[in-house]
Write a protein that holds these residues in place. Structure first.
Motif, short mmCIF file in Angstrom:
data_model
loop_
_atom_site.label_atom_id
_atom_site.label_comp_id
_atom_site.label_asym_id
_atom_site.label_seq_id
_atom_site.Cartn_x
_atom_site.Cartn_y
_atom_site.Cartn_z
N ILE A 140 -7.25 -8.69 -6.05
CA ILE A 140 -8.64 -8.40 -5.71
C ILE A 140 -9.43 -9.68 -5.52
O ILE A 140 -10.22 -9.82 -4.58
CB ILE A 140 -9.29 -7.53 -6.80
CG1 ILE A 140 -8.58 -6.20 -6.91
CG2 ILE A 140 -10.75 -7.30 -6.49
CD1 ILE A 140 -9.17 -5.31 -7.95
N THR A 141 -9.22 -10.65 -6.44
CA THR A 141 -9.98 -11.90 -6.32
C THR A 141 -9.63 -12.65 -5.05
O THR A 141 -10.47 -13.29 -4.44
CB THR A 141 -9.70 -12.83 -7.51
OG1 THR A 141 -9.45 -12.05 -8.65
CG2 THR A 141 -10.85 -13.77 -7.74
N LEU A 142 -8.34 -12.56 -4.65
CA LEU A 142 -7.92 -13.34 -3.50
C LEU A 142 -8.17 -12.64 -2.17
O LEU A 142 -8.02 -13.26 -1.13
CB LEU A 142 -6.43 -13.67 -3.61
CG LEU A 142 -6.09 -14.77 -4.61
CD1 LEU A 142 -4.59 -14.93 -4.71
CD2 LEU A 142 -6.71 -16.09 -4.18
N SER A 143 -8.54 -11.34 -2.21
CA SER A 143 -8.67 -10.66 -0.91
C SER A 143 -9.74 -11.23 -0.01
O SER A 143 -9.55 -11.23 1.20
CB SER A 143 -8.88 -9.16 -1.06
OG SER A 143 -9.06 -8.80 -2.37
N PHE A 159 -5.78 -9.23 1.81
CA PHE A 159 -6.62 -8.11 2.20
C PHE A 159 -5.79 -6.89 2.48
O PHE A 159 -6.15 -5.77 2.12
CB PHE A 159 -7.45 -8.51 3.43
CG PHE A 159 -8.49 -7.51 3.77
CD1 PHE A 159 -8.39 -6.74 4.90
CD2 PHE A 159 -9.59 -7.33 2.94
CE1 PHE A 159 -9.35 -5.81 5.22
CE2 PHE A 159 -10.56 -6.41 3.24
CZ PHE A 159 -10.44 -5.65 4.39
N SER A 160 -4.64 -7.10 3.15
CA SER A 160 -3.73 -5.99 3.42
C SER A 160 -3.27 -5.33 2.14
O SER A 160 -3.35 -4.12 1.99
CB SER A 160 -2.48 -6.50 4.15
OG SER A 160 -2.63 -6.44 5.51
N ILE A 161 -2.80 -6.18 1.22
CA ILE A 161 -2.31 -5.63 -0.04
C ILE A 161 -3.42 -4.86 -0.72
O ILE A 161 -3.23 -3.75 -1.21
CB ILE A 161 -1.79 -6.74 -0.97
CG1 ILE A 161 -0.61 -7.45 -0.34
CG2 ILE A 161 -1.39 -6.17 -2.32
CD1 ILE A 161 -0.03 -8.51 -1.22
N TYR A 162 -4.62 -5.43 -0.73
CA TYR A 162 -5.75 -4.77 -1.38
C TYR A 162 -6.03 -3.42 -0.75
O TYR A 162 -6.22 -2.42 -1.44
CB TYR A 162 -6.99 -5.67 -1.30
CG TYR A 162 -8.24 -5.01 -1.80
CD1 TYR A 162 -9.18 -4.51 -0.92
CD2 TYR A 162 -8.45 -4.85 -3.16
CE1 TYR A 162 -10.32 -3.89 -1.39
CE2 TYR A 162 -9.58 -4.23 -3.63
CZ TYR A 162 -10.51 -3.75 -2.75
OH TYR A 162 -11.64 -3.15 -3.20
N ASN A 163 -6.06 -3.38 0.58
CA ASN A 163 -6.35 -2.13 1.27
C ASN A 163 -5.33 -1.06 0.96
O ASN A 163 -5.67 0.07 0.59
CB ASN A 163 -6.38 -2.36 2.79
CG ASN A 163 -7.78 -2.60 3.27
OD1 ASN A 163 -8.72 -2.30 2.59
ND2 ASN A 163 -7.88 -3.15 4.46
N GLY A 204 -19.49 -8.58 0.06
CA GLY A 204 -19.20 -7.33 0.75
C GLY A 204 -18.22 -6.47 -0.02
O GLY A 204 -18.37 -5.26 -0.11
N PHE A 205 -17.22 -7.11 -0.60
CA PHE A 205 -16.25 -6.38 -1.40
C PHE A 205 -16.89 -5.62 -2.54
O PHE A 205 -16.64 -4.44 -2.76
CB PHE A 205 -15.27 -7.39 -2.00
CG PHE A 205 -13.94 -7.32 -1.36
CD1 PHE A 205 -13.74 -7.92 -0.15
CD2 PHE A 205 -12.94 -6.61 -1.94
CE1 PHE A 205 -12.51 -7.82 0.46
CE2 PHE A 205 -11.71 -6.51 -1.34
CZ PHE A 205 -11.50 -7.13 -0.14
#
Lengths: 375, 447
Positions: free
Chosen positions: A184-187, A251-255, B433-434
């Motif tokens: 989450i932090t890296l997204s 971001f992909s992983i997060y999504n 935004g997150f």
């Protein structure tokens, strides 16, 4: 009584089979027509823009006039010819060049000719660009640049897709853990585009550490035997593919993880856990199955992006791909090449979208082809 | 006001969001500061002014604070005009309308490397007899080195390294090294201490005058270094902030609002309008976005407003319309809309007072998360060479650096400074935004 019912039953069965067929058939037809119309409109719009509604003609004509005039004036064989003869020579050459490029016809007429040819996949010949093996055919120019793009995009996107889906699936079970928080932090790092990371990678690995090459697809001169050649290409592939992957990875992983979490908080998953099914079974049957349409859609769209390539990443790494070719074509005002790439992309997009509808029906039992309004 | 306070309290629960918010606020402050201290015309002048603006700066040097981190101190640059800051000018009238004009300037040189160049810019006023100057440099160990003597024309530039007589006098050693080196040192190391520049001028007419400006091109300059054109990179870094913010925010705002409005109108009226909007969206999917932007930039205009307009135009009809449409379809069937229709509310009123306000909570995170992509889009176009031709932007800096091979020449600061700013902008907005997404999207709450 029974006979009547049977007869009725048989009749209904036949009509229902007919109705499915006619429904699907009608749907397919309508979709094809709509998609075709979309392609035509999209490609024609691109043609218009690529010529700025005919303004590019003016630019090209001026360009031709200047080139021909300077070349005639500079040729030493022309020094002794009178000004009138030289002028008529210049005008002749200009007229010839304009005819070659089709500029003697009005733009509107040419635009429809471009459109017609493009739709029939007769891509014609480029105006100025030449492929590496000397051909002017747009088809050859595009086909020559396509493999490097496919290689780059293919490795990075496929790796990204499978890696992020699998990791996200595992991560969705470990909600709130350290890895979860880390992802989450890296997204937000995906806010930066691939070429941005590319520049940093070049900085670190090529300029400072000197372990990987600055760019290009292969060393010059390329290694002689095939095995070394392949290894060399792979070595050049690491940084560009790496930047494409890193840019989208977190971001992909997060999504995907959020997506899987939403589906794994459903009641039937809780019931499956209460039943005592193994984690893998739950994942496969209760989480993956309902999410399959979305996964498939994303995969299909991903396949489409393979062709468009990443223009800027290719520019930064001097990768000889399709993205850079389009960029160069625009710089040359080379409409046939621009239109050629657009039409191929449009057809592939339409094909994928078309197939998606059928795949949806296969994968999601709630979806009937042609039934219900489109979302 | 309460809503805002509640929102801020929600944001405070996510540390990354607080961080993002701080970054965004700092960027806005930076943008405002830049616009206030460097108005548009000044920015253009500083960035495109030409030699007259940049002549005082060295070429391609790192920022001054590099000296804090390196063992070998590199010389800093300076420029002084006669009559200010210790550059003394004394006029002594003599006989027969002549006068002596003496300039002296003492400067400290405590560095471990040699400067790039020393220059003297002369401005002389005379009618027929040009003044005559003799230039000397007195080293810390009291050697007086004769630099040159010549007659000064109205505007004259004297470059120390390019004077052949000086080179010969220094026994074929490059002047910068020859002037500053410890005598007979091998390898040449600079002599540290106080140097004094002495110019003895002689004028031959009553109203004749000479003015001088002494410039040293060191190996460092300013807060951010200089580029290949001697421009102060700090100007571009500062001014890039408002450009990036304006572009990003305007594009994100314009796209979101228009996208939402069009989707609402289409969903509400239904029928053929809805179909048309769907078809336009599909056609827009076929159009190559970046290629079109490149085409507009190449053929039409590279002005940032044109690019902004085209970006918004192409970004309205995208997948987000379908998302909004799905939600609007749900809302459309709710009872309070039915009630509104019953009491005779006009379509316009229903759309803008009921439908759209429902969307705003979902709109905000999308908007904030979209800003970085537009900021980077502007930078991308600049890297391709299609940035605004007049304004200094971060993408422009990256492009300049890349075109001039900064990575090959180890001029890392040139690329890293704008890149770092771009990254910080992107991160700030993305983090905010997150968090907003998790606050506003009910499906993500608690996830």
């Amino acid at each position: 009584m029974t006979l009547e019912i049977e007869a009725e039953g048989a009749g209904t069965k036949r009509t229902s089979a007919n109705s499915t067929f006619s429904r699907v058939g009608r749907f397919v037809l309508m979709r094809l027509v709509l998609l075709f119309f979309t392609i035509v409109a999209g490609v024609y719009l691109t043609i218009l823009i690529a010529n700025m509604g005919g303004y590019v003609d003016t630019i090209m004509k001026n360009d031709i006039r200047e080139r021909v005039t300077t070349s005639v004036a500079a040729a030493t064989a022309n020094q002794n010819i009178s000004t009138e003869t030289r002028r008529s020579m210049i005008e002749q050459r200009i007229a010839l060049e304009e005819r070659r490029l089709g500029l003697d016809r009005p733009f509107v007429e040419r635009s429809f000719r471009y459109l017609g040819n493009a739709l029939r996949l007769q891509l014609g010949r480029a105006v100025y660009m030449v492929s590496d093996n000397g051909s002017r055919e747009v088809r050859n120019i595009i086909l020559e640049r396509l493999p490097p793009t496919l290689l780059l995009m293919g490795t990075s996107q496929l790796f990204l897709f499978f890696f992020s889906v699998l990791i996200a699936l595992t991560l969705s079970r470990a909600y709130g853990s350290f890895w979860d928080k880390l992802v989450i932090t890296l997204s937000p790092t995906s806010a930066a585009p691939p070429w941005f990371y590319g520049i940093f990678f070049i900085l670190v690995f090529a300029a400072v550490l000197k372990v990987l090459p600055f760019g290009g697809m292969v060393d010059a001169p390329p290694p002689a035997n095939t095995f070394d050649y392949i290894v060399n290409v792979l070595k050049h592939l690491i940084l560009p593919a790496g930047s494409l992957i890193i840019s989208a990875l977190f971001f992909s992983i997060y999504n995907w993880r959020t997506f899987f979490l939403i589906y794994s908080s459903e009641d039937y998953v809780d019931m499956a856990k209460a039943k005592g099914l193994s984690d893998r079974d739950i994942e496969r049957r209760y989480i993956l199955r309902p999410t399959l349409p979305t996964i498939v859609t994303n995969f299909a769209l991903l396949v489409i992006t393979l062709w468009s390539g990443a223009t800027l990443t290719e520019t930064v790494f001097l990768w000889p791909g399709l993205g850079r070719t389009i960029f160069r074509a625009i710089g040359f005002y080379d409409t046939p090449v621009i239109v050629g790439t657009t039409i191929i992309y449009a057809y592939l997009l339409a094909l994928t979208v078309f197939l998606l509808d059928f795949i949806y029906a296969l994968v999601d039992p709630r979806v009937k082809i042609g039934g219900g309004s489109h979302p | 006001m309460n809503a805002v306070k509640r929102l801020l309290r929600e944001i405070a629960k996510y540390p990354s969001a607080v961080f993002g918010l701080i970054i965004v606020l700092l960027l806005v402050a930076l943008a405002v500061y830049a616009l206030v201290t460097i108005p548009y015309s000044e920015a253009v002048r500083l960035w495109r002014g030409g030699e007259t603006v940049w002549y005082q700066n060295p070429k391609n040097v790192p920022p001054a604070w590099f000296n804090l981190f390196s063992a070998r101190k590199l010389p800093e640059s300076f420029a002084v005009k006669a009559g200010e800051e210790g550059f003394t000018k004394t006029v002594t009238p003599g006989e027969q309308n002549t006068s002596k004009i003496d300039f002296t300037y003492s400067f400290e040189f405590d560095y471990d490397e040699f400067p790039q160049e020393l220059l003297l810019y002369f401005d002389a006023k005379y009618e027929s007899k040009s003044p005559f100057v003799s230039i000397y440099l007195i080293t810390p160990d009291d050697r007086e080195i004769r630099i040159s003597d010549f007659g000064v024309s109205q505007r004259q530039t004297f470059r120390f390294s390019q004077d052949e007589k000086l080179q010969r006098r220094l026994r074929r050693v490059e002047p910068m090294k020859g002037l500053f080196a410890v005598p007979d040192s091998d390898p040449m190391t600079p002599l540290k201490g106080t140097y004094q520049l002495v110019i003895n001028g002689l004028t031959f007419e009553p109203d004749s005058d000479v003015n001088a400006e002494f410039v040293m091109h060191g190996q460092l300059y300013g807060l951010a270094g200089t580029d290949h054109n001697r421009r102060d990179i700090m100007v571009a870094l500062l001014y890039g902030a408002p450009v990036a913010m304006a572009f990003g925010l305007l594009a994100a705002l314009g796209t979101s609002i228009l996208s939402m409005s069009i989707s609402a109108i289409g969903t509400w009226y239904g029928g053929w309008l809805d179909e048309v909007i769907q078809r336009i969206t599909e056609i827009n999917l076929v159009l190559p976005f970046l290629a079109i932007l490149i085409m507009v930039g190449t053929f039409y205009s590279r002005s940032i407003w044109t690019i902004l307009g085209v970006t918004i135009l192409l970004s309205i009809f995208t997948g987000s319309i379908k998302t909004y449409r799905a939600i609007f379809l749900q809302v459309k069937e709710s009872t309070y809309i039915e009630a509104a229709r019953a009491y005779g509310a006009s379509d316009f009123r229903i759309i803008f007072t009921y439908l759209i306000p429902r969307m705003i909570p979902l709109l905000i995170p999308a908007l904030v998360s979209a800003v970085p992509s537009y900021v980077f889009l502007e930078a991308s176009l600049a890297v391709l060479g299609l940035g605004d031709p007049v304004l200094p932007t971060w993408g422009k800096l990256v492009n300049d650096a890349f075109t001039n091979g900064a990575l090959y020449k180890s001029q890392y600061y040139w690329i890293l400074e704008p890149a770092a700013l771009l990254m910080i902008t992107g991160l700030g907005f993305a983090m905010l935004g997150f968090a907003l997404d998790r606050i506003f999207n009910p499906r993500l709450r608690g996830v």
